[in-house]
Design an enzyme around this catalytic site. Structure first.
Site, PDB file in Angstrom:
ATOM      1  CG  HIS A 353      -0.175  -0.289   2.529  1.00 46.36           C
ATOM      2  ND1 HIS A 353       0.505   0.691   3.225  1.00 46.36           N
ATOM      3  CD2 HIS A 353       0.038  -1.443   3.230  1.00 46.36           C
ATOM      4  CE1 HIS A 353       1.070   0.150   4.306  1.00 46.36           C
ATOM      5  NE2 HIS A 353       0.816  -1.138   4.323  1.00 46.36           N
ATOM      6  CG  HIS A 360      -3.281   0.908   5.266  1.00 40.37           C
ATOM      7  ND1 HIS A 360      -4.273  -0.017   5.440  1.00 40.37           N
ATOM      8  CD2 HIS A 360      -2.115   0.246   5.542  1.00 40.37           C
ATOM      9  CE1 HIS A 360      -3.732  -1.176   5.824  1.00 40.37           C
ATOM     10  NE2 HIS A 360      -2.436  -1.032   5.895  1.00 40.37           N
ATOM     11  CD  GLU A 407       4.606  -3.909   6.077  1.00 40.36           C
ATOM     12  OE1 GLU A 407       4.370  -4.386   7.205  1.00 40.36           O
ATOM     13  OE2 GLU A 407       3.859  -3.099   5.506  1.00 40.36           O
TER      14      GLU A 407
HETATM   15  N1  GLY Z   1       0.759  -2.593   9.492  1.00 43.27           N
HETATM   16  C1  GLY Z   1      -0.342  -2.637   8.631  1.00 43.27           C
HETATM   17  C2  GLY Z   1       0.067  -3.074   7.313  1.00 43.27           C
HETATM   18  O1  GLY Z   1       1.119  -3.612   7.145  1.00 43.27           O
HETATM   19  O2  GLY Z   1      -0.617  -2.849   6.348  1.00 43.27           O
HETATM   20 MN    MN Z   2       2.788  -3.617   8.440  1.00 46.12          MN
HETATM   21 MN    MN Z   3       1.919  -2.466   5.556  1.00 45.22          MN
END
Ligand code: GLY
Ligand code: MN
Ligand code: MN
Length: 438
Positions: A353, A360, A407
């Protein structure tokens, strides 16, 4: 590291250049939220409002009036109040917003109902994000009715209401060099938090104790709040995507998934790492982990200007599905499995995102119905994952209850991308080496 007032002034100018003549934009501050009787949640300014003002008090409304001869920027704010300031702290007040926040005019917010109708008279178009602030929605309707009621005395009411979000969010999507610098720093502090968690993890600790290690690091580095509630999920808790209870003990032999990022001067970091509680990955954990890592590295490798937003997600689906077939968790032809969405049993979210002031973040993902190409200055997350439910009887028991996400935050540059969160390791040997030295 706070942004200077010239940055906020320049943003207001840029927004006003996009507005039509004889128009007015109305941007309200966030409201205090009650937590219990005399206690309020920590105040967090509205991102749009802060983006344009740098002003972090509640009960304020910004007006932008491009071309207005007596001043283009007006801020309604809380009046000075010596008694209230003894209890709750300093207020800038109407004079302060002129001298310290670069406004042309400041007024007590109590006067807004008296002043607004006259200011709206003769304005053709109002830019306002209707539906987000119920009280202000009602006030605007009231002001408009007042002007309409004075039509015979020559008052002219606005005829157009335009959603402000679109103009403003397009600006927020592209990060300027000073925002990029802040986000680099937010990424770095967030990464340190994850390193600290890896270094302090021991079997028998509770999930909330790892959360505490991370928050300690954020706060020590000037981030009073995380950008979102931290997720610390041991074992099968990692398969609950927004698990924030963080209340279970961490068991030897399990993985723990941590999704946590700091908020630094209104900019978010957003990192997930998954590592073994014991410090060593099992065979199955390592196999799934390396597949997620392969997908994540492949996606980061392909990110550059011109690549369509959705192409990155599609690439993650391709790599993960191929790997699930190789490992025997899915059976069939990769193309058919993708077509059927078979991977969704294991990978049920998008690859990422936009990231910015909101975790977000704002900004469209499609333009005129088509997936948007990436452009320099955008910041996005890349966060593929695999989650094998504990009760998934379609796979061998040895795979069940494993949840993995990796991530990172990336800034799109002229030729590729810059990973803002590389200060925390993600290769298995690096993680195991870091944890071996605990
Ligand atoms: N921490 C929320 C996400 O990774 O989208
Ligand atoms: Mn996250
Ligand atoms: Mn995220």
């Amino acid at each position: 590291m706070k942004l200077s007032q010239t940055v906020f002034a320049e943003r207001r100018q840029r927004l006003m250049q996009k507005m039509t003549a004889n128009s007015l934009a109305i941007i309200p501050a966030a409201q205090m939220q009650k937590r219990n009787s005399d206690v309020e949640y920590p105040f967090r300014q509205d991102s749009d409002f802060y983006y344009l003002t740098g002003f972090d008090e509640p009960e304020a409304v910004l007006l932008l009036l491009p071309g207005r001869e007596t001043g283009e920027t007006v801020l309604f704010c809380r009046d000075r109040d010596p008694l209230m300031e003894i209890w709750n702290g300093y207020r800038a007040g109407p004079q302060g917003v002129v001298s310290d926040y670069g406004m042309a005019e400041g007024h007590p917010v109590d006067e807004i109902d008296d002043r607004l109708p006259a200011m709206l008279n003769g304005i053709e178009r109002i830019y306002y994000a209707i539906g987000q602030d119920e009280q202000l929605d009602q006030q605007i309707r009231h002001w408009l009715n007042l002007i309409r009621g004075q039509a015979r005395q020559g008052a002219v009411a606005p005829t157009e209401l335009v959603m402000l979000d679109h103009l403003l969010h397009e600006m927020r999507l592209f990060k300027t060099p000073e925002e990029q610098e802040l986000m680099r720093r937010a990424g770095e502090i967030s990464a340190w938090g994850h390193v600290r968690a890896m270094q302090s993890c021991r079997p028998g600790m509770y999930e909330y104790q790892l959360e505490a290690e991370i928050l300690h690091c954020f706060m020590q580095n000037g981030c009073r709040q995380p950008a979102y509630s931290s997720i610390v999920g041991g074992g099968a808790n990692a398969c609950v995507l927004h698990y924030i209870e963080n209340s279970a003990p961490l068991l030897d032999g399990d993985l723990v998934l941590i999704d946590a990022g700091c908020e630094l001067d209104y900019y978010a970091g957003d990192i997930t790492r998954t590592f073994p509680v014991s410090g060593t990955f099992s065979t199955e954990q390592a196999a799934l982990y390396n597949l997620v890592l392969k997908a994540q590295l492949h996606c980061i490798e392909m990110i550059r200007p011109g690549v369509l937003w959705n192409a990155v997600h599609e690439a993650s689906v391709q790599v993960l599905t191929e790997g699930l077939v190789e490992l025997g968790l899915l059976q069939g032809e990769v193309a058919d499995l993708i077509e059927q969405g078979a991977y969704r049993d294991f990978y049920m979210h998008r690859v990422g995102h936009w990231l910015g002031m909101d975790v977000h973040d704002v900004g469209d993902y499609k333009v005129e119905g088509e997936w948007r190409p990436l452009e320099p200055g955008m910041v996005m997350t890349v966060e593929p994952g695999l989650y094998v439910a504990a009760d998934n009887t379609n796979v061998e028991p040895r795979w069940r209850g494993i949840g993995i996400r990796i991530e990172d935050d990336v800034l799109i540059t002229a030729n590729g991308c810059e990973v803002l969160t590389s200060a925390v390791p993600k290769q298995i040997d690096e993680i195991e080496a870091l944890m071996a030295n605990r």
